[in-house]
Design an enzyme around this catalytic site. Structure first.
Site, PDB file in Angstrom:
ATOM      1  N   HIS A  75       0.831  -1.202   0.000  1.00 29.63           N
ATOM      2  CA  HIS A  75       0.000   0.000   0.000  1.00 29.63           C
ATOM      3  C   HIS A  75       0.870   1.259   0.000  1.00 29.63           C
ATOM      4  O   HIS A  75       0.536   2.242  -0.653  1.00 29.63           O
ATOM      5  CB  HIS A  75      -0.978  -0.006   1.178  1.00 29.63           C
ATOM      6  CG  HIS A  75      -0.343  -0.090   2.515  1.00 29.63           C
ATOM      7  ND1 HIS A  75       0.254  -1.244   2.985  1.00 29.63           N
ATOM      8  CD2 HIS A  75      -0.202   0.835   3.490  1.00 29.63           C
ATOM      9  CE1 HIS A  75       0.734  -1.029   4.201  1.00 29.63           C
ATOM     10  NE2 HIS A  75       0.475   0.235   4.534  1.00 29.63           N
ATOM     11  N   CYS A 159     -32.398   2.971  -8.525  1.00 26.30           N
ATOM     12  CA  CYS A 159     -33.565   2.724  -7.673  1.00 26.30           C
ATOM     13  C   CYS A 159     -34.843   3.339  -8.246  1.00 26.30           C
ATOM     14  O   CYS A 159     -35.883   3.314  -7.600  1.00 26.30           O
ATOM     15  CB  CYS A 159     -33.310   3.282  -6.281  1.00 26.30           C
ATOM     16  SG  CYS A 159     -33.047   5.066  -6.274  1.00 26.30           S
TER      17      CYS A 159
END
Length: 187
Positions: A75, A159
């Site tokens: 990382h 939605c």
């Protein structure tokens, strides 16, 4: 094709708009950039690592502690190498975690390790979630820390609601990335 462009981290989170990350990755790679995708656990429910690997030519990171990797500090290496980081799509959850400094997956860990690297965030979520005062506070907080946001569009959402929350157009995201990279080059 030899990659002569910049090193770009592309974070992909768990939004229905995650499928558009494939087009973003493809276009950035076509522009000659080295695209390193980081896929969150929920992002992988909408798009596969294999798709992003095929389009970028690079391994996709999903787990901070992947035992197959050579380094436990990957990382940090990814953050140091990055010329820019882009999260598209970015969920309210990712924005909240980033604003709070939470680093509990590969993407948020890399984001916290970035230093002097431009970060672009392209939100994609339901209108009520986007307009929620908490989300707006988190966006303001990140903006104060130097993060830049690519505004979502008004559209019919997954939605069936209509309102602001749809991921910005892919070409607008690409244009913004290229503009930020050009500005950094001129400095």
């Amino acid at each position: 094709m030899k990659k002569t462009g910049k090193n770009i981290i592309l974070g992909v989170t768990g939004s229905i708009a995650a499928y558009k990350a494939a087009d973003i990755a493809r276009k950035l790679a076509k522009n000659g950039h080295n695209v390193q995708a980081i896929l969150t656990k929920n992002g992988s429910r909408f798009i596969t690592a294999e798709t992003l690997e095929t389009l970028t030519g690079n391994k996709v990171y999903e787990d901070t502690f992947d035992s197959k990797r050579l380094s436990r500090t990957e990382h940090i290496a990814l953050a140091k190498k990055a010329d820019i980081a882009v999260v598209a799509p970015a969920t309210a959850n990712l924005i909240a975690k980033a604003a709070a400094g939470i680093a509990d997956d590969m993407l948020t860990t890399v984001m916290l390790a970035l230093k002097n690297t431009p970060v672009l965030i392209a939100p994609a979520m339901n209108t009520a979630m986007y307009e929620n005062p908490i989300t707006q506070r988190n966006i303001r907080s990140l903006t104060e820390f130097g993060f830049e946001f690519i505004e979502p569009r008004e559209a019919e959402l997954a939605c069936s609601d209509t309102g602001k929350g749809a991921l910005a157009q892919v070409d607008d995201i690409i244009d913004r990335i290229e503009k930020v990279l050009q500005q950094a080059k001129e400095q």
